[in-house]
Motif scaffolding. Sequence first.
Motif, PDB file in Angstrom:
ATOM      1  N   LEU A 156      -4.723  63.374  52.320  1.00 50.53           N
ATOM      2  CA  LEU A 156      -4.241  63.761  53.646  1.00 50.53           C
ATOM      3  C   LEU A 156      -2.822  63.128  53.973  1.00 50.53           C
ATOM      4  O   LEU A 156      -1.865  63.750  54.361  1.00 50.53           O
ATOM      5  CB  LEU A 156      -5.265  63.121  54.615  1.00 50.53           C
ATOM      6  N   LEU A 157      -2.496  61.704  53.541  1.00 48.85           N
ATOM      7  CA  LEU A 157      -1.246  61.076  53.592  1.00 48.85           C
ATOM      8  C   LEU A 157      -0.341  62.032  52.798  1.00 48.85           C
ATOM      9  O   LEU A 157       0.776  62.276  53.020  1.00 48.85           O
ATOM     10  CB  LEU A 157      -1.419  59.829  53.065  1.00 48.85           C
ATOM     11  N   LEU A 158      -0.591  62.373  51.436  1.00 51.29           N
ATOM     12  CA  LEU A 158       0.389  63.035  50.606  1.00 51.29           C
ATOM     13  C   LEU A 158       0.871  64.501  51.422  1.00 51.29           C
ATOM     14  O   LEU A 158       1.732  64.923  51.416  1.00 51.29           O
ATOM     15  CB  LEU A 158      -0.386  63.425  49.272  1.00 51.29           C
TER      16      LEU A 158
ATOM     17  N   TRP B 168      -9.695  69.371  46.747  1.00 51.95           N
ATOM     18  CA  TRP B 168      -9.553  68.792  48.004  1.00 51.95           C
ATOM     19  C   TRP B 168      -7.901  68.289  48.204  1.00 51.95           C
ATOM     20  O   TRP B 168      -7.799  67.807  49.193  1.00 51.95           O
ATOM     21  CB  TRP B 168     -10.524  67.868  48.161  1.00 51.95           C
ATOM     22  N   PHE B 169      -7.189  68.284  47.359  1.00 45.32           N
ATOM     23  CA  PHE B 169      -5.652  68.112  47.242  1.00 45.32           C
ATOM     24  C   PHE B 169      -5.114  69.195  47.896  1.00 45.32           C
ATOM     25  O   PHE B 169      -4.835  70.277  47.280  1.00 45.32           O
ATOM     26  CB  PHE B 169      -5.054  67.448  46.171  1.00 45.32           C
ATOM     27  N   HIS B 170      -4.467  69.241  49.062  1.00 40.56           N
ATOM     28  CA  HIS B 170      -3.912  70.480  49.612  1.00 40.56           C
ATOM     29  C   HIS B 170      -2.866  70.003  50.811  1.00 40.56           C
ATOM     30  O   HIS B 170      -3.317  68.696  51.461  1.00 40.56           O
ATOM     31  CB  HIS B 170      -5.095  71.421  50.410  1.00 40.56           C
TER      32      HIS B 170
ATOM     33  N   GLY C  10       1.402  69.830  48.328  1.00 48.14           N
ATOM     34  CA  GLY C  10       2.508  70.669  48.572  1.00 48.14           C
ATOM     35  C   GLY C  10       3.631  69.916  49.029  1.00 48.14           C
ATOM     36  O   GLY C  10       4.777  70.081  49.531  1.00 48.14           O
ATOM     37  N   LEU C  11       3.774  68.604  48.123  1.00 49.37           N
ATOM     38  CA  LEU C  11       4.799  67.725  48.326  1.00 49.37           C
ATOM     39  C   LEU C  11       5.827  67.674  47.225  1.00 49.37           C
ATOM     40  O   LEU C  11       5.357  67.084  46.118  1.00 49.37           O
ATOM     41  CB  LEU C  11       4.293  66.346  48.462  1.00 49.37           C
ATOM     42  N   PRO C  12       7.132  67.987  47.568  1.00 52.00           N
ATOM     43  CA  PRO C  12       8.137  67.912  46.147  1.00 52.00           C
ATOM     44  C   PRO C  12       8.184  66.248  46.121  1.00 52.00           C
ATOM     45  O   PRO C  12       8.103  65.412  46.964  1.00 52.00           O
ATOM     46  CB  PRO C  12       9.189  68.362  47.034  1.00 52.00           C
ATOM     47  N   VAL C  13       8.879  66.043  44.940  1.00 50.54           N
ATOM     48  CA  VAL C  13       9.145  64.468  44.479  1.00 50.54           C
ATOM     49  C   VAL C  13      10.608  64.318  44.158  1.00 50.54           C
ATOM     50  O   VAL C  13      11.156  65.109  43.523  1.00 50.54           O
ATOM     51  CB  VAL C  13       7.996  64.155  43.477  1.00 50.54           C
ATOM     52  N   CYS C  14      10.949  63.105  44.232  1.00 48.83           N
ATOM     53  CA  CYS C  14      11.997  62.479  43.559  1.00 48.83           C
ATOM     54  C   CYS C  14      11.579  61.583  42.510  1.00 48.83           C
ATOM     55  O   CYS C  14      10.632  60.747  42.838  1.00 48.83           O
ATOM     56  CB  CYS C  14      13.073  61.546  44.373  1.00 48.83           C
ATOM     57  N   ALA C  15      11.475  61.907  41.090  1.00 43.04           N
ATOM     58  CA  ALA C  15      10.897  61.278  40.055  1.00 43.04           C
ATOM     59  C   ALA C  15      11.919  60.417  39.040  1.00 43.04           C
ATOM     60  O   ALA C  15      13.076  61.310  38.908  1.00 43.04           O
ATOM     61  CB  ALA C  15      10.005  62.305  39.357  1.00 43.04           C
TER      62      ALA C  15
ATOM     63  N   ALA D 258       3.131  63.949  54.141  1.00 42.57           N
ATOM     64  CA  ALA D 258       4.486  63.468  54.034  1.00 42.57           C
ATOM     65  C   ALA D 258       5.590  64.465  53.782  1.00 42.57           C
ATOM     66  O   ALA D 258       5.233  65.747  53.536  1.00 42.57           O
ATOM     67  CB  ALA D 258       4.250  62.506  52.624  1.00 42.57           C
ATOM     68  N   ASP D 259       6.773  64.052  53.920  1.00 41.83           N
ATOM     69  CA  ASP D 259       7.873  64.976  53.544  1.00 41.83           C
ATOM     70  C   ASP D 259       8.564  64.942  52.222  1.00 41.83           C
ATOM     71  O   ASP D 259       9.250  65.805  51.915  1.00 41.83           O
ATOM     72  CB  ASP D 259       8.973  64.557  54.536  1.00 41.83           C
ATOM     73  N   LEU D 260       8.526  63.770  51.660  1.00 41.78           N
ATOM     74  CA  LEU D 260       8.769  63.710  49.960  1.00 41.78           C
ATOM     75  C   LEU D 260       8.089  62.530  49.325  1.00 41.78           C
ATOM     76  O   LEU D 260       7.713  61.616  49.948  1.00 41.78           O
ATOM     77  CB  LEU D 260      10.349  63.252  50.258  1.00 41.78           C
ATOM     78  N   GLY D 261       7.780  62.856  48.017  1.00 44.75           N
ATOM     79  CA  GLY D 261       6.955  61.983  47.271  1.00 44.75           C
ATOM     80  C   GLY D 261       8.102  60.987  46.445  1.00 44.75           C
ATOM     81  O   GLY D 261       9.193  61.744  45.972  1.00 44.75           O
ATOM     82  N   VAL D 262       7.912  59.941  45.880  1.00 42.17           N
ATOM     83  CA  VAL D 262       8.699  59.427  45.403  1.00 42.17           C
ATOM     84  C   VAL D 262       7.896  58.643  43.965  1.00 42.17           C
ATOM     85  O   VAL D 262       6.738  58.261  44.186  1.00 42.17           O
ATOM     86  CB  VAL D 262       9.415  57.984  45.914  1.00 42.17           C
ATOM     87  N   CYS D 263       8.382  59.053  42.549  1.00 42.21           N
ATOM     88  CA  CYS D 263       7.602  58.539  41.540  1.00 42.21           C
ATOM     89  C   CYS D 263       8.452  57.893  40.615  1.00 42.21           C
ATOM     90  O   CYS D 263       9.394  58.144  40.227  1.00 42.21           O
ATOM     91  CB  CYS D 263       7.039  59.750  40.915  1.00 42.21           C
ATOM     92  N   LEU D 264       8.266  56.331  40.248  1.00 39.38           N
ATOM     93  CA  LEU D 264       8.843  55.405  39.598  1.00 39.38           C
ATOM     94  C   LEU D 264       8.314  55.215  38.166  1.00 39.38           C
ATOM     95  O   LEU D 264       8.863  54.453  37.490  1.00 39.38           O
ATOM     96  CB  LEU D 264       8.961  54.179  40.523  1.00 39.38           C
TER      97      LEU D 264
END
Length: 370
Positions: A264-266, A105-107, A295-300, A269-275
């Motif tokens: 749904l929020l993910l 269900w993550f899409h 489908g969300l690319p990340v800056c990690a 969104a346009d970009l994910g950030v992982c710390l």
Amino acid sequence: MFIKLPRPDTVLVQNPPAIPALALCVLVCWWHGAKLVIDWHNFGYTIMSLTMGRRHPLVLFARRYEWFFGRQATSHLCVSKAMQLFLQAEWGITATVFYDTPPPWFHKADLHEQHELCTRIAADLNAPMHDNDPAYHVRSPYSQHHFDTVQDKSRHAEAKGLLRTDFNVFTHAVEGKPQLKPLRPALLVSSTSWTMDEDFGILLQAALQYEQMAASSNGSLPGLMIAVTGKGPQKAMYEEKMQQLRLHHVAFRTLWLEASDYPLLLGSADLGVCLHTSSSGLDLPMKVVDMFGCGLPVCAASYDCIDELVKEGQTGLLFDSYQQLADQWVALFQGFPGNPSKQLLHMQHQVQQRKDNWSASWEKLIHIFA
């Protein structure tokens, strides 16, 4: 577990938590004559070391405990190749790598799902954190579209801070069909448990750097809304720091969502950030797996084994400092949303082409439980 539990063939336990779970499961399996399979996601003693230090007697005891009871298992799974190598070299444990995969269900959210979500949580997205928040300012690059699209009679009230909290910042309906707004801010999402293995100071400093570059960009850089989800012990401390920054081009929003709204929020969104930097340096962040599923690319944040998950320049970017993270935002969002960067479009495409299939991966490992 000794008396009421039906006699199992196999007991599967995730580690951590290690104390007392590992010892208890070893005893249960001995009692029932069952196999024990440990799914190594990290190490309990390294999490303890974040607050106690690596040489604390309790940490040293926990490491020895984890080593001893871990070696009693019949089979082992782990979440990275780096962890597999550590278990073999340091503890003599042979483990099979089983990468985490997102639930089905993550899409990527479609426009109808994005519009419905952003409308439903508009009050949370519009709630200002301080008196210089972008939501207050008529001429803010973050909110210009907001004030340009409301009726004249309400514009003055909003300019005084009487905000329409039901206003959808990101999408609107045109002839009954949802569309993305042409002057919307970029939506960034970072999920966290607000613990010590994530340094949110980096995110705040990067936002401050972006603020300075956006202010001198002559409108070529969009406003950012950074939605941070989750609960944890350091949340209040960082919320106070966010308020003290009083940024004009970057809006922070700390959210606690229904479980069904998080994917749904993910996906919106346009970009994910992982710390996440890992207490052991050997685990991989599930939050990035969830982002990829949507489908969300990340800056990690970069650490030893993160490249097993995030492919630099393909599914995301890695950073070592707040300045590097801010520079990545500038490069990715220059001209957004009307003329998004080729790199952002490329990464979004690459992530959406991933074929993560939990069932197929599990079929390859089912022999462990035979």
